[in-house]
Scaffold this active site. Structure first.
Site, PDB file in Angstrom:
ATOM      1  N   ARG A  25       1.215  -5.689  -3.715  1.00  0.00           N
ATOM      2  CA  ARG A  25       2.418  -5.980  -2.923  1.00  0.00           C
ATOM      3  C   ARG A  25       3.264  -4.736  -2.689  1.00  0.00           C
ATOM      4  NH1 ARG A  25       4.110 -11.516  -3.139  1.00  0.00           N
ATOM      5  NH2 ARG A  25       2.196 -12.668  -2.834  1.00  0.00           N
ATOM      6  N   ARG A  29       9.616  -6.593  -0.181  1.00  0.00           N
ATOM      7  CA  ARG A  29      11.084  -6.687  -0.152  1.00  0.00           C
ATOM      8  C   ARG A  29      11.829  -5.671  -1.009  1.00  0.00           C
ATOM      9  NH1 ARG A  29      11.057 -13.037  -0.972  1.00  0.00           N
ATOM     10  NH2 ARG A  29       9.417 -12.230  -2.304  1.00  0.00           N
ATOM     11  N   ARG A  38      12.088  -7.108   8.315  1.00  0.00           N
ATOM     12  CA  ARG A  38      12.103  -8.562   8.120  1.00  0.00           C
ATOM     13  C   ARG A  38      13.353  -9.238   8.692  1.00  0.00           C
ATOM     14  NH1 ARG A  38      10.977 -12.392   7.117  1.00  0.00           N
ATOM     15  NH2 ARG A  38      10.644 -13.183   5.018  1.00  0.00           N
ATOM     16  N   ASP A  74      -1.343 -11.681   4.655  1.00  0.00           N
ATOM     17  CA  ASP A  74      -1.184 -12.641   3.565  1.00  0.00           C
ATOM     18  C   ASP A  74      -2.496 -13.385   3.411  1.00  0.00           C
ATOM     19  OD1 ASP A  74       1.137 -13.844   1.790  1.00  0.00           O
ATOM     20  OD2 ASP A  74      -0.183 -15.488   2.366  1.00  0.00           O
ATOM     21  N   TYR A 148      -3.661 -24.050  -2.440  1.00  0.00           N
ATOM     22  CA  TYR A 148      -2.570 -24.225  -1.472  1.00  0.00           C
ATOM     23  C   TYR A 148      -2.881 -25.351  -0.488  1.00  0.00           C
ATOM     24  CZ  TYR A 148      -0.112 -20.005  -2.970  1.00  0.00           C
ATOM     25  OH  TYR A 148       0.581 -19.094  -3.690  1.00  0.00           O
TER      26      TYR A 148
HETATM   27  O1  CP3 Z   1       1.414  -4.858   0.165  1.00  0.00           O
HETATM   28  C1  CP3 Z   1       0.559  -5.741  -0.075  1.00  0.00           C
HETATM   29  O2  CP3 Z   1       0.121  -5.960  -1.220  1.00  0.00           O
HETATM   30  C2  CP3 Z   1      -0.073  -6.464   1.082  1.00  0.00           C
HETATM   31  C3  CP3 Z   1       0.543  -7.682   1.452  1.00  0.00           C
HETATM   32  C4  CP3 Z   1       0.301  -8.998   0.752  1.00  0.00           C
HETATM   33  C5  CP3 Z   1       1.165 -10.090   0.969  1.00  0.00           C
HETATM   34  N1  CP3 Z   1       0.634 -11.176   0.353  1.00  0.00           N
HETATM   35  C6  CP3 Z   1       2.407 -10.049   1.772  1.00  0.00           C
HETATM   36  C7  CP3 Z   1       3.500 -10.964   1.367  1.00  0.00           C
HETATM   37  C8  CP3 Z   1      -0.740  -9.438  -0.073  1.00  0.00           C
HETATM   38  C9  CP3 Z   1      -1.916  -8.679  -0.650  1.00  0.00           C
HETATM   39  C10 CP3 Z   1      -0.517 -10.819  -0.309  1.00  0.00           C
HETATM   40  C11 CP3 Z   1      -1.438 -11.674  -1.089  1.00  0.00           C
HETATM   41  C12 CP3 Z   1      -0.979 -12.987  -1.550  1.00  0.00           C
HETATM   42  N2  CP3 Z   1      -0.200 -13.890  -0.896  1.00  0.00           N
HETATM   43  C13 CP3 Z   1      -1.393 -13.576  -2.759  1.00  0.00           C
HETATM   44  C14 CP3 Z   1      -2.330 -12.945  -3.745  1.00  0.00           C
HETATM   45  C15 CP3 Z   1      -1.648 -11.912  -4.571  1.00  0.00           C
HETATM   46  C16 CP3 Z   1      -0.732 -12.442  -5.642  1.00  0.00           C
HETATM   47  O3  CP3 Z   1       0.463 -12.160  -5.552  1.00  0.00           O
HETATM   48  O4  CP3 Z   1      -1.224 -13.076  -6.568  1.00  0.00           O
HETATM   49  C17 CP3 Z   1      -0.797 -14.831  -2.851  1.00  0.00           C
HETATM   50  C18 CP3 Z   1      -0.929 -15.817  -3.988  1.00  0.00           C
HETATM   51  C19 CP3 Z   1      -0.050 -15.036  -1.655  1.00  0.00           C
HETATM   52  C20 CP3 Z   1       0.762 -16.219  -1.259  1.00  0.00           C
HETATM   53  C21 CP3 Z   1       2.183 -15.828  -1.115  1.00  0.00           C
HETATM   54  N3  CP3 Z   1       2.742 -15.270   0.024  1.00  0.00           N
HETATM   55  C22 CP3 Z   1       3.202 -15.890  -2.104  1.00  0.00           C
HETATM   56  C23 CP3 Z   1       3.028 -16.434  -3.498  1.00  0.00           C
HETATM   57  C24 CP3 Z   1       4.361 -15.311  -1.534  1.00  0.00           C
HETATM   58  C25 CP3 Z   1       5.681 -15.024  -2.232  1.00  0.00           C
HETATM   59  C26 CP3 Z   1       6.770 -15.966  -1.980  1.00  0.00           C
HETATM   60  C27 CP3 Z   1       8.090 -15.231  -2.137  1.00  0.00           C
HETATM   61  O5  CP3 Z   1       8.787 -15.104  -1.135  1.00  0.00           O
HETATM   62  O6  CP3 Z   1       8.377 -14.740  -3.238  1.00  0.00           O
HETATM   63  C28 CP3 Z   1       4.056 -14.956  -0.218  1.00  0.00           C
HETATM   64  C29 CP3 Z   1       4.951 -14.272   0.745  1.00  0.00           C
HETATM   65  C30 CP3 Z   1       4.643 -12.836   0.901  1.00  0.00           C
HETATM   66  N4  CP3 Z   1       3.419 -12.327   1.243  1.00  0.00           N
HETATM   67  C31 CP3 Z   1       5.566 -11.760   0.786  1.00  0.00           C
HETATM   68  C32 CP3 Z   1       4.848 -10.587   1.098  1.00  0.00           C
HETATM   69  C33 CP3 Z   1       5.353  -9.168   1.186  1.00  0.00           C
HETATM   70  C34 CP3 Z   1       7.029 -11.911   0.400  1.00  0.00           C
HETATM   71  C35 CP3 Z   1       8.003 -11.198   1.235  1.00  0.00           C
HETATM   72  C36 CP3 Z   1       8.363 -11.756   2.547  1.00  0.00           C
HETATM   73  O7  CP3 Z   1       8.482 -12.982   2.727  1.00  0.00           O
HETATM   74  O8  CP3 Z   1       8.587 -10.921   3.421  1.00  0.00           O
END
Ligand code: CP3
Length: 341
Positions: A25, A29, A38, A74, A148
């Site tokens: 990640r 943020r 964003r 994502d 999911y």
């Molecule tokens: O920089 C990176 O690593 C690449 C981007 C990336 C995102 N999601 C962007 C994102 C990657 C590799 C993921 C993978 C992902 N998404 C996983 C596997 C990795 C892990 O964390 O175990 C999972 C389970 C998801 C599903 C998901 N999407 C979750 C649990 C969340 C977080 C919810 C929150 O807001 O806290 C997301 C949203 C998400 N995906 C964000 C980002 C940067 C959060 C920020 C935003 O909404 O802009």
């Protein structure tokens, strides 16, 4: 600037001058620049705009001097072209419109239509041109995606997913087959356009017992990794909170095994053998400690296993309130501390 292939060498368990690192990640943020983007665009909108998406992907590479980029995307993005509608809710995560309940729901899932995610092709192609470090492509593993799709959103105990698995095993295996096939096509597409390593995130698989993993998940994970081998790029397999499954995850496949922050890296090395490369595993919350504490924890990890075949990373995603300067200092420390004379 020359292309930095240190990360790829470490994935192949080859000698490197220092321990390469990237951060799960790393685009997110905690970066003021990301928060600014964003304000204008949702996460999915960023993905749909190749120029912006490439910029967001590159930002942490330049800002932190990490040794690899990961495609900004994502795990849910490839589900839309399979007919699964979702939303990513702020501070919650993915939410699905019509969660899967029956065999008929599974039968309705289509093969992945790559034309619908042409933005991924364009983004990866831009990144291929611009980056001086390898680009990691990625997908969610079948179990994590299925969770999911069945729960409808994030879950604490995965009750619906496991109930589905136990009561409708045929539908479950069909779902896993469809996801495994779809993710293979999706990852192949990323490599064809410029990704030079791949990570499969099985983030929630640690919620299963070893027996259930073996019976309901491993055959499908194995099938996916077996097919991915032909792409000839390093494959990273990561499960969170999955210490009890490490050997089974390794058996399923991967050149590099991702180790979460709860698991001892040295013990993981002992259990999995000297020939497998490991990625990990600093607790993301350590970044909130005073520098002296963080430095000690980082040195402990670096010194706990041989330098060859280690890719430093956090043991799960970086947290939103992390201080950027602290992360920069961490990267610099990992590079200098691990440098071989
Ligand atoms: O920089 C990176 O690593 C690449 C981007 C990336 C995102 N999601 C962007 C994102 C990657 C590799 C993921 C993978 C992902 N998404 C996983 C596997 C990795 C892990 O964390 O175990 C999972 C389970 C998801 C599903 C998901 N999407 C979750 C649990 C969340 C977080 C919810 C929150 O807001 O806290 C997301 C949203 C998400 N995906 C964000 C980002 C940067 C959060 C920020 C935003 O909404 O802009």
């Amino acid at each position: 600037m020359q292309f930095n292939d240190t990360f790829l060498k470490a994935c192949r368990n080859e000698h490197t001058d220092y321990t390469p690192m990237w951060i799960m990640r790393q685009a997110g943020r905690y970066q003021p620049e990301y928060r600014k983007v964003r304000e204008k665009y949702s996460l999915v909108e960023i993905c749909h705009h190749p120029e912006i998406c490439a910029e967001v992907t590159i930002l942490p590479v330049e800002q932190l001097k990490v040794d690899a980029a990961i495609l900004f995307s994502d795990i849910m993005i490839p589900l839309d072209p399979m007919g699964i509608r979702f939303e990513i809710k702020e501070s919650v995560g993915p939410v699905i419109d019509n969660p899967i309940k029956t065999l008929q729901d599974v039968e309705r899932i289509s093969e992945i239509d790559l034309d619908k995610i042409d933005f991924v092709r364009k983004t990866v192609q831009i990144l291929k041109q611009e980056l001086k470090v390898p680009l990691i492509g990625f997908c969610g593993a079948p179990f994590t995606l299925a969770s999911y799709m069945i729960e409808g959103g994030p879950s604490k105990n995965f009750m619906k997913t496991k109930t589905f698995m136990y009561t409708q095993p045929d539908a479950w295996h069909l779902l896993m087959q469809k996801l495994s096939a779809g993710m293979f096509t999706y990852l192949q597409f990323q490599v064809a356009n410029g990704a030079s390593a791949l990570q499969v995130f099985d983030s929630w698989v640690g919620n299963l017992t070893a027996d259930d993993y073996r019976q309901y998940i491993q055959p499908h994970a194995k099938a996916l990794f077996e097919k991915l081998k032909v792409l000839n790029v390093p494959l990273i397999h990561f499960g969170f909170s999955a210490s009890h499954l490490l050997e089974l995850i390794q058996e399923a496949g991967g050149d590099v095994i991702g180790i979460d922050w709860k698991t001892s890296l040295a013990q993981a090395k002992q259990r999995l053998g000297q020939n497998v490369a490991l990625q990990g595993n600093l607790d993301p919350v350590s970044l909130f400690a005073p520098w002296e504490v963080l430095e000690k924890k980082t040195a402990y990890i670096l010194d706990s296993i041989p330098q060859r075949g280690h890719i430093f990373n956090l043991g799960h995603g970086i947290l939103p309130h992390t201080n950027v300067a602290q992360v920069q200092r961490l990267v610099e420390f990992v590079h200098t501390h691990s440098r071989q004379p």
